[in-house]
Enzyme design. Sequence first.
Site, PDB file in Angstrom:
ATOM      1  N   GLY A  23       0.626  -1.385   0.188  1.00 60.20           N
ATOM      2  CA  GLY A  23      -0.064   0.112  -0.058  1.00 60.20           C
ATOM      3  C   GLY A  23       0.846   1.329   0.021  1.00 60.20           C
ATOM      4  O   GLY A  23       1.900   1.459  -0.541  1.00 60.20           O
TER       5      GLY A  23
ATOM      6  N   HIS B 109     -37.806   8.103 -15.512  1.00 57.28           N
ATOM      7  CA  HIS B 109     -38.046   9.334 -15.346  1.00 57.28           C
ATOM      8  C   HIS B 109     -39.142   9.591 -14.233  1.00 57.28           C
ATOM      9  O   HIS B 109     -39.939   8.586 -14.060  1.00 57.28           O
ATOM     10  CB  HIS B 109     -38.859   9.839 -16.639  1.00 57.28           C
ATOM     11  CG  HIS B 109     -39.246  11.348 -16.425  1.00 57.28           C
ATOM     12  ND1 HIS B 109     -38.517  12.516 -16.505  1.00 57.28           N
ATOM     13  CD2 HIS B 109     -40.584  11.846 -16.090  1.00 57.28           C
ATOM     14  CE1 HIS B 109     -39.214  13.665 -16.326  1.00 57.28           C
ATOM     15  NE2 HIS B 109     -40.371  13.300 -15.824  1.00 57.28           N
TER      16      HIS B 109
END
Length: 462
Positions: free
Chosen positions: A143, A439
């Site tokens: 990391g 919608h």
Amino acid sequence: MANDASTVFDLVILGGGSGGYAAALRGAQLGLDVALIEKDKVGGTCLHRGCIPTKALLHAGEIADQARESEQFGVKASFEGIDVPAVHKYKDEVISGLYKGLQGLIASRKVTYIEGEGRLSSPTSVDVNGRRVEGRHVLLATGSVPKSLPGLTIDGNRIISSDHALVLDRVPKSAIVLGGGVIGVEFASAWKSFGTDITIIEALKHLVPVEDENSSKLLERAFRKRGIKFNLGTFFEKAEYTEDGVRVTLADGKTFEAEVLLVAVGRGPVSQGLGYEEQGVAMDRGYVLVDEYMRTNVPTVSAVGDLVPTLQLAHVGFAEGILVAERLAGLKTVPIDYDGVPKVTYCHPEVASVGLSEAKAKEVYGADKVVALKYNLAGNGKSKILKTAGEIKLVQVKDGAVVGVHMVGDRMGEQVGEAQLIYNWEALPAEVAQLVHAHPTQNEALGEAHLALAGKPLHSHD
């Protein structure tokens, strides 16, 4: 150094962050005998000091803004302030729940989990806790940590990193954020919502400089409206303590003062003193170098995540870890198209994108071969209801596929999934336009943008 009960694992993973634990889970699922070594907590930066806690803070900030602005929706509410211990409690509960779930996954897949600080001791072994853990293959996944700049010491007091910011016991009255990339603008956004006076300093000419320039400009406009100040295009010179805060001086002589300075200039790989170079692993500026299949120059060693010079995103770590596990299990693997990876900056408003910027597309295909279209969220019913402003910008190869989708507006991160499919499946505008979008949703704005690009706009001007 004693061998681990003479066991030779199929895969030994050094680092239990996003890339490491994804490789462990997928490898075990495919029948590999996996050992996962982690010095802190499985989940790494993303779960404990990155993606998850920062988004919790941003959501708390969103609730604060909603309380302040409730009357514009006809709701009477009052904002009384930020209870910092309660915010941390909420954030930590989110982390704790996910952490427990992840620990359960590791155990259920029968991954051998070893807690301790490991070191690569040969091309096929890692030393940890006085034991030598042998494997047919080793995956490096150690990391990254917050970076600073030459001459700038992060002391955890007035000059802090994102790690310190996540556990700060107060809301600072004022803050300078050094760096206008993802980490910087997310903290600036959250702190502004909490009531902090913010100034962002970015050496490049735009905020979120890796995004399409139009997205950067839209975010800058939105931040101005929110009262977030920023200084662009000038390099940092020095920082010094004042009587009750910090003074930052830029290369042009400008100075800024605040209670704290958040250093958000990116993250650097964790690779020093871990035996990588001694075992002949090729490196550059601390990063481990890999090919498109995440293989290093040492045949028995691979590397993934923030340790390698690819996009520093948790979901990239997941994908890279899975790729390595599948390759080692003998499955056919395909290299990751990093342009096809969705990127989201979770500030207010959100910035989301996948594919090429307009500038990059012109570089690749030629300026005369690229078409760009902007769809304003003012034409989207749900965005109107939410009172958010912004745009969706599409980048298309003329008469061909959509090669870039760039979105700015609240909740745009939730729309990047369809955008990812559009880019990765090389969709034509007409193909997306014929799909019926619900919608009223913000997702409908993506459909409307493609309708317009296909030459048949509905709720937008020709």
